[in-house]
Design a protein around this motif. Structure first.
Motif, PDB file in Angstrom:
ATOM      1  N   ARG A   1       0.852  -1.163   0.000  1.00 16.58           N
ATOM      2  CA  ARG A   1       0.000   0.000   0.000  1.00 16.58           C
ATOM      3  C   ARG A   1       0.900   1.228   0.000  1.00 16.58           C
ATOM      4  O   ARG A   1       1.896   1.270   0.718  1.00 16.58           O
ATOM      5  N   CYS A   2       0.595   2.206  -0.813  1.00 14.97           N
ATOM      6  CA  CYS A   2       1.438   3.398  -0.824  1.00 14.97           C
ATOM      7  C   CYS A   2       0.872   4.386   0.168  1.00 14.97           C
ATOM      8  O   CYS A   2      -0.154   5.004  -0.092  1.00 14.97           O
ATOM      9  N   ALA A   3       1.570   4.536   1.271  1.00 14.36           N
ATOM     10  CA  ALA A   3       1.083   5.440   2.313  1.00 14.36           C
ATOM     11  C   ALA A   3       0.960   6.857   1.767  1.00 14.36           C
ATOM     12  O   ALA A   3      -0.008   7.550   2.035  1.00 14.36           O
ATOM     13  N   GLU A   4       1.942   7.237   0.979  1.00 13.10           N
ATOM     14  CA  GLU A   4       1.921   8.630   0.512  1.00 13.10           C
ATOM     15  C   GLU A   4       0.687   8.901  -0.345  1.00 13.10           C
ATOM     16  O   GLU A   4       0.170  10.000  -0.378  1.00 13.10           O
ATOM     17  N   LYS A   5       0.224   7.858  -1.006  1.00 13.95           N
ATOM     18  CA  LYS A   5      -0.956   8.044  -1.845  1.00 13.95           C
ATOM     19  C   LYS A   5      -2.194   8.243  -0.975  1.00 13.95           C
ATOM     20  O   LYS A   5      -3.124   8.923  -1.335  1.00 13.95           O
ATOM     21  N   GLU A   6      -2.183   7.575   0.193  1.00 19.46           N
ATOM     22  CA  GLU A   6      -3.351   7.702   1.050  1.00 19.46           C
ATOM     23  C   GLU A   6      -3.459   9.082   1.659  1.00 19.46           C
ATOM     24  O   GLU A   6      -4.533   9.530   2.020  1.00 19.46           O
ATOM     25  N   HIS A   7      -2.317   9.725   1.776  1.00 22.00           N
ATOM     26  CA  HIS A   7      -2.369  11.100   2.272  1.00 22.00           C
ATOM     27  C   HIS A   7      -2.497  12.070   1.104  1.00 22.00           C
ATOM     28  O   HIS A   7      -2.273  13.249   1.245  1.00 22.00           O
ATOM     29  N   SER A   8      -2.832  11.549   0.001  1.00 22.31           N
ATOM     30  CA  SER A   8      -2.889  12.402  -1.182  1.00 22.31           C
ATOM     31  C   SER A   8      -4.144  13.257  -1.121  1.00 22.31           C
ATOM     32  O   SER A   8      -4.951  13.152  -0.210  1.00 22.31           O
ATOM     33  N   ILE A   9      -4.280  14.085  -2.106  1.00 24.01           N
ATOM     34  CA  ILE A   9      -5.393  15.033  -2.139  1.00 24.01           C
ATOM     35  C   ILE A   9      -6.752  14.349  -2.160  1.00 24.01           C
ATOM     36  O   ILE A   9      -7.752  14.977  -1.913  1.00 24.01           O
ATOM     37  N   GLU A  10      -6.748  13.062  -2.426  1.00 23.47           N
ATOM     38  CA  GLU A  10      -8.054  12.398  -2.463  1.00 23.47           C
ATOM     39  C   GLU A  10      -8.786  12.538  -1.129  1.00 23.47           C
ATOM     40  O   GLU A  10      -9.994  12.453  -1.069  1.00 23.47           O
ATOM     41  N   ASN A  11      -8.028  12.718  -0.068  1.00 25.22           N
ATOM     42  CA  ASN A  11      -8.667  12.820   1.230  1.00 25.22           C
ATOM     43  C   ASN A  11      -8.582  14.213   1.843  1.00 25.22           C
ATOM     44  O   ASN A  11      -8.938  14.395   3.004  1.00 25.22           O
ATOM     45  N   ALA A  12      -8.120  15.185   1.068  1.00 21.42           N
ATOM     46  CA  ALA A  12      -7.924  16.524   1.634  1.00 21.42           C
ATOM     47  C   ALA A  12      -9.253  17.272   1.778  1.00 21.42           C
ATOM     48  O   ALA A  12     -10.165  17.091   0.982  1.00 21.42           O
ATOM     49  N   GLN A  13      -9.311  18.105   2.810  1.00 24.29           N
ATOM     50  CA  GLN A  13     -10.515  18.907   3.074  1.00 24.29           C
ATOM     51  C   GLN A  13     -10.557  20.147   2.192  1.00 24.29           C
ATOM     52  O   GLN A  13     -11.620  20.631   1.847  1.00 24.29           O
ATOM     53  N   VAL A  14      -9.383  20.667   1.906  1.00 26.87           N
ATOM     54  CA  VAL A  14      -9.302  21.840   1.037  1.00 26.87           C
ATOM     55  C   VAL A  14      -8.347  21.498  -0.102  1.00 26.87           C
ATOM     56  O   VAL A  14      -7.276  20.949   0.144  1.00 26.87           O
ATOM     57  N   ILE A  15      -8.777  21.784  -1.291  1.00 26.91           N
ATOM     58  CA  ILE A  15      -7.883  21.536  -2.423  1.00 26.91           C
ATOM     59  C   ILE A  15      -7.815  22.787  -3.287  1.00 26.91           C
ATOM     60  O   ILE A  15      -8.826  23.450  -3.534  1.00 26.91           O
ATOM     61  N   VAL A  16      -6.614  23.099  -3.696  1.00 30.53           N
ATOM     62  CA  VAL A  16      -6.378  24.225  -4.580  1.00 30.53           C
ATOM     63  C   VAL A  16      -5.950  23.641  -5.914  1.00 30.53           C
ATOM     64  O   VAL A  16      -4.899  23.028  -6.006  1.00 30.53           O
ATOM     65  N   CYS A  17      -6.805  23.798  -6.912  1.00 29.88           N
ATOM     66  CA  CYS A  17      -6.494  23.237  -8.226  1.00 29.88           C
ATOM     67  C   CYS A  17      -6.105  24.353  -9.182  1.00 29.88           C
ATOM     68  O   CYS A  17      -6.687  25.434  -9.128  1.00 29.88           O
ATOM     69  N   GLY A  18      -5.154  24.062 -10.043  1.00 31.04           N
ATOM     70  CA  GLY A  18      -4.772  25.062 -11.035  1.00 31.04           C
ATOM     71  C   GLY A  18      -4.776  24.489 -12.436  1.00 31.04           C
ATOM     72  O   GLY A  18      -4.519  23.298 -12.630  1.00 31.04           O
ATOM     73  N   GLY A  19      -5.064  25.356 -13.394  1.00 28.45           N
ATOM     74  CA  GLY A  19      -5.064  24.953 -14.797  1.00 28.45           C
ATOM     75  C   GLY A  19      -4.139  25.845 -15.596  1.00 28.45           C
ATOM     76  O   GLY A  19      -3.368  26.623 -15.046  1.00 28.45           O
ATOM     77  N   ARG A  20      -4.260  25.710 -16.904  1.00 24.33           N
ATOM     78  CA  ARG A  20      -3.385  26.459 -17.801  1.00 24.33           C
ATOM     79  C   ARG A  20      -3.483  27.969 -17.586  1.00 24.33           C
ATOM     80  O   ARG A  20      -2.564  28.695 -17.871  1.00 24.33           O
ATOM     81  N   GLY A  21      -4.643  28.404 -17.071  1.00 19.26           N
ATOM     82  CA  GLY A  21      -4.848  29.827 -16.823  1.00 19.26           C
ATOM     83  C   GLY A  21      -3.874  30.416 -15.826  1.00 19.26           C
ATOM     84  O   GLY A  21      -3.802  31.632 -15.658  1.00 19.26           O
ATOM     85  N   MET A  22      -3.092  29.536 -15.143  1.00 21.02           N
ATOM     86  CA  MET A  22      -2.077  30.063 -14.232  1.00 21.02           C
ATOM     87  C   MET A  22      -0.900  30.652 -15.004  1.00 21.02           C
ATOM     88  O   MET A  22      -0.048  31.303 -14.428  1.00 21.02           O
TER      89      MET A  22
END
Lengths: 383, 333, 278
Positions: free
Chosen positions: B201-222
């Motif tokens: 099991r990849c621990a780092e994946k479990e702490h990934s954004i899939e479980n985050a309460q706040v996510i900041v997403c960026g696209g090409r517009g950055m």
């Protein structure tokens, strides 16, 4: 004449664009601001044949046709004109003269290194008192034993700060009656080859443009490109080709500015709608698009004539004149469409605007191009 | 095998139970569909020591469980599952098979459909039953903002993979009963040709954004990599993670781990900030479970802006800078 | 020498094609084609195998005559042979059909293949089905979403991360992998390579008949699914727009949602002295 890009030309464009957008786009503004030559990216470009666009395969070049080579320069310049300039000068006026005039020994010695970018080339004709008027060159080459000793100062040498080899245009006979010029292959390692400070220029700032000083620089006789006395011929032929390169560069700059302007016009809201819906802006966009399309046809026609072995000097001058005019106009309009933001370094159009201007100046000013074109037209027996 | 009652099968993809409850979501949806065609809902569980999942699926609404508990099935195996499913389908003829669109599901389902010579819609975001009793599979289409209604008219079973988060699971209810059929592992199945050598099991994946309460997403517009990098500063202030669209990942501004969307993470934050993202379905596909969306884009017509709860019409980079500055000020004071 | 086959697809260059609401079709004319990114990663994986173990790479695609373009690109990158499956009667194939056709082509033209590589998914449809279905058609062991491939004789060792698990698997050739975009960053296409691709190579084009595919097969292997209707997904919801200068917009937003944000992040941003937005 083909009006639709063939598959090869599309792929050449896609590949160069992909490279430019991945490698150059992230640094273009920064290297312009700091006037730094992007050595790491240039190294990658060497491996991908950007420094041997039209050199034959056996010398390590890509052996591209002229339209392909123009497309590559367009695409680099669309993102970063200064790197486009480095490439077009190296290929168009440093490698090209070898292909046209170099003898077997010269080509075997220098072409592989030039084509692989192990040597970056420059071409130096311009002096304080001589630009398009090649006859006023003051740099001299005096024979001493098996060498020629060069003295003089060349200015505004593109790639000057980094070149490993320069083609130096010098007088081999200063007698007014028998004025004679030749082109010397001068390696930067030769004693007496000195570089000046980098110029602080308006645009293309990432290209290390400098003066070159020749102070009793000894060059072996076998480094006379072609033959003794071929200076004028080499100079004129090379400039014809160089103009194609500058035209391609100008067109690339125009394309970059145009795309930025269209994107901005679609996004920028005023009066609760995108400014692209305003007729004035639409007129600008229509004109820019039309002029670029026309410029591109002129450019590719010159390329095709060249590849067909027909005279193309007049067409190259037309392409250079028109593409650079379009570049200046388009970049100016792109700034205009961006309004105040366009005048800020936050936006790329400000850089395009500065970069475009010199395309109307170097490799023969627009006035010189008109002279070349008019002479060609007036010399025709039927119009 | 009693009677010819129709059956809707839900493949039990339990390996990531705590992160991904798609199987429960599918059982819930299958219960709705089953009413329309008078069918039972049957969950499949293959593995070793699987009682926990049998109980879970029962408590979440399955009428029947087909379970094969065998040490040979200790770890997931596409080939073995294929062989088992092929045998079971031939024997029992289910009407519909639903599989969660997890990585595993999306590898397994296409092979199964091919082996059963039937159709499959990928990554569905809706399921319905027509008056004639056909399963309507609503799937993203043409790589744009389109949805297609797909039916499998002449072949059975009707198969679909379904995007996690599309449906809501029903509450856990221990009083529910299911008919649990514990079947032996079939004899004579071909030995799997793919051998699992190691897995963890990849621990780092479990702490990934899939479980985050706040996510900041960026696209090409950055605009560029440097601007994009500032999203991390905002995420740090908010105690959240950074997500990215595909063009941004391809451009090298963000790692593939940050990819949010159809081919990347499906996120479920309480607050999602979306900077300079137009809202192609490949991206928005991963946002189904986001609670509250704040979109920032110069173009008010962008799909992302229309999807948002709060839409800021402004330059993404400028808003990002202001937000970082303001939040720092307010939190510090 | 190893025989590798890479299946690639040409996709539109932009991911978001505009939809013509009047005619109900996609404006494919607005976007030129390119090699699907994941396919390019698969090709890169094949090229790296070739460099390490020596191999012959055949690249196969199915599509209109213009799809030759991606094959030339593959040649420029270092592929050895190409095959374009091009026939009007195959147009509109779904993944079921496509995998069957590719299987026919591989049986006929690359019978001794050791490893087939596909992109894990395509940028235009993202069904990720063709690879696994091709493996099924050819009855090959297969692993999807592969990030790393090593070979030890005829044993393939592959690594991947799926559903939060890092897995290492082994299988024997012949086999199939689908390659993810995590690794195997595709090399840039060299200009000389492109020139050579057009100079020396002919793209091999075959039609359905040459593959032994008859109209009856197309019907039999044809689409299992039928699209009843396509519609724009609803995206508009009741939302609130803030417009203006960034700093004002931000303050307006923070003032209005300070409680919500404070609750979620577990730090208070409320009740501080500041300029009130309108």
């Amino acid at each position: 004449m083909q009006f639709n890009p063939c598959m090869k030309h599309k792929l050449i464009r896609d590949s160069a664009r992909h490279f430019a957008e991945t490698e150059l786009a992230p640094i273009a503004a920064e290297i312009d601001k700091n006037a730094t030559f992007p050595v790491a990216v240039i190294e990658k470009m060497k491996k991908l044949n950007y420094f041997g666009l039209q050199a034959p395969k056996e010398f390590g070049g890509a052996a591209l046709d002229s339209v392909s080579a123009a497309i590559v320069v367009e695409e680099l310049s669309r993102v970063c004109a200064a790197v486009g300039l480095c490439v077009t000068v190296h290929n168009g006026v440093a490698v090209f003269p070898f292909l046209q005039f170099g003898n077997k020994e010269q080509n075997e010695k220098y072409l592989p290194r030039l084509a692989r970018g192990e040597m970056i080339g420059a071409f130096s004709l311009t002096e304080a008192n001589a630009g398009s008027d090649a006859g006023s060159v003051e740099t001299t080459a005096v024979k001493e034993g098996g060498d020629y000793v060069l003295n003089g100062t060349k200015i505004f040498v593109t790639n000057g700060g980094v070149c490993d080899l320069a083609l130096i245009f010098a007088l081999t006979n200063t007698d007014r009656q028998q004025l004679q010029s030749s082109v010397f292959i001068v390696e930067s390692s030769y004693e007496g080859f000195l570089r000046g400070e980098l110029e602080d220029l308006c645009g293309m700032r990432a290209n290390p443009v400098s003066s070159l000083f020749l102070e009793n620089c000894r060059v072996p006789e076998e480094n006379i490109l072609g033959k003794l006395g071929m200076g004028m011929k080499i100079g004129m032929t090379t400039l014809d080709n160089g103009r194609i390169g500058v035209a391609a560069q100008a067109l690339g700059i125009a394309q970059g500015a145009f795309e930025a302007a269209v994107k901005y016009a679609k996004e920028r809201q005023q009066f609760k709608k995108p400014i692209a819906s305003l007729q004035t802006i639409q007129n600008y966009i229509a004109d820019m698009a039309t002029e670029q399309a026309a410029a591109r046809l002129l450019l590719y026609r010159a390329c095709e004539l060249k590849d067909a072995g027909q005279p193309y000097g007049c067409e190259a001058a037309m392409a250079k004149l028109y593409c650079s005019t379009v570049a200046s106009k388009t970049t100016s309009l792109a700034v205009q469409i961006h309004g105040g933001y366009g005048y800020s370094k936050e936006y790329d159009v400000e850089r395009y605007f500065r970069d475009a201007k010199v395309t109307e100046i170097y490799e023969g000013t627009s006035e010189i191009q008109r002279m070349v074109i008019a002479r060609a037209v007036l010399a025709k027996l039927t119009l | 095998m009693e009677n010819k009652k129709k059956s809707i099968w839900v493949f039990g993809d339990y390996r990531n139970y705590y992160q991904n409850r798609v199987t429960l979501q599918l059982i819930s949806k299958a219960m709705d569909l089953a009413k329309a065609i008078d069918a039972e809902v049957c969950a499949l569980v293959f593995g070793h020591e699987i009682d926990e999942w049998i109980m879970e699926y029962t408590a979440h609404g399955a009428d029947r469980i087909l379970a094969i508990d065998d040490p040979a099935l200790k770890s997931y195996s596409t080939e073995q599952y294929l062989a088992i499913m092929e045998a079971l389908v031939k024997e029992r003829d289910p009407e519909i098979i639903l599989i969660g669109a997890t990585d595993f599901g999306r590898e397994f389902a296409p092979r199964l459909a091919k082996r059963l010579q039937t159709g499959l819609s990928a990554d569905c975001v809706g399921l319905e039953i027509t008056p004639e009793g056909l399963l309507v599979q609503i799937a993203p289409s043409f790589g744009g903002n389109m949805l297609a209604e797909i039916v499998t008219e002449h072949h059975r079973p009707q198969m679909a993979t379904v995007r996690p988060g599309t449906f809501k699971e029903i509450p856990h209810d221990n009083s529910r009963k299911a008919q649990v059929e514990r079947l032996p592992l079939m004899k004579g199945l071909p030995a799997p040709r793919v051998r699992l050598i190691e897995y963890e099991r990849c621990a780092e994946k479990e702490h990934s954004i899939e479980n985050a309460q706040v996510i900041v997403c960026g696209g090409r517009g950055m605009g560029n990599k440097n601007n994009f990098a500032k999203l991390h500063e905002l995420a740090r202030i908010l105690g959240g993670g950074v997500g990215a669209t595909r063009p941004v990942v391809y451009a090298g501004w963000a790692d593939h781990d940050a990819l949010v969307g159809q081919a990347g993470k499906h996120i479920k934050p309480k607050i999602l900030f979306s900077f300079g993202i137009s809202g192609a379905i490949q991206h928005t596909a991963g946002l189904g479970e986001a609670d509250f969306i704040v979109a920032i884009n110069k173009n008010p017509q962008a799909t992302m802006m229309k999807m948002a709860d709060v839409a800021m019409v402004a330059d993404a980079g400028d808003v990002l800078n202001s937000l970082i500055k303001e939040l720092k000020k307010r939190i510090r004071e | 020498m190893l025989k590798l086959v890479v299946c690639i697809k040409q996709v539109p260059m932009v991911t978001e094609l505009p939809w013509d609401e009047k005619t109900g079709t996609l404006r494919r004319d607005l976007a030129p084609g390119m090699m699907n990114p994941a396919c390019k990663h698969a090709l890169e994986a094949a090229l790296q195998i070739k460099e390490k173990y020596s191999a012959h790479i055949t690249v196969i695609t199915m599509g209109p005559p213009t799809a030759k373009e991606v094959l030339y690109e593959a040649l420029a990158m270092g592929a050895d042979g190409t095959l374009l499956i091009c026939d009007k009667i195959l147009a509109g194939s779904d993944t079921y059909m496509t995998s069957w056709i590719l299987a026919q082509a591989i049986r006929k033209h690359c019978a001794n293949v050791d490893l087939i590589l596909c992109g894990a998914f395509t940028a235009d449809s993202e069904t990720a089905q063709v690879g696994p279905q091709l493996a099924e058609s050819l009855n090959l062991p297969a692993v999807a979403y592969v990030e790393k491939i090593e070979m030890n004789g005829r044993i393939l060792r592959v690594r991947r991360i799926v559903d939060n698990f890092r897995e290492t698997m082994e299988m024997e050739c012949p086999a199939l992998v689908t390659v993810s975009i995590e690794n195997y960053l595709p090399r840039y296409v060299g200009l000389g390579g492109l020139q050579s691709a057009f100079g020396e190579n002919q793209i091999q084009v075959i039609d359905a008949t040459a593959l032994g595919i008859a109209a009856a097969d197309v019907k039999k292997q044809g689409s299992r699914t039928k699209v009843r209707r396509v519609f724009l997904r609803k995206t508009q919801k009741e939302n609130e727009y803030f417009t203006g200068v960034a700093v004002n917009v931000v303050n307006e937003f923070l003032n209005k949602y300070e409680r919500k944000i404070s609750t979620v992040i577990g730090k208070s941003i409320e009740g501080k002295e500041r300029t009130r937005g309108k």
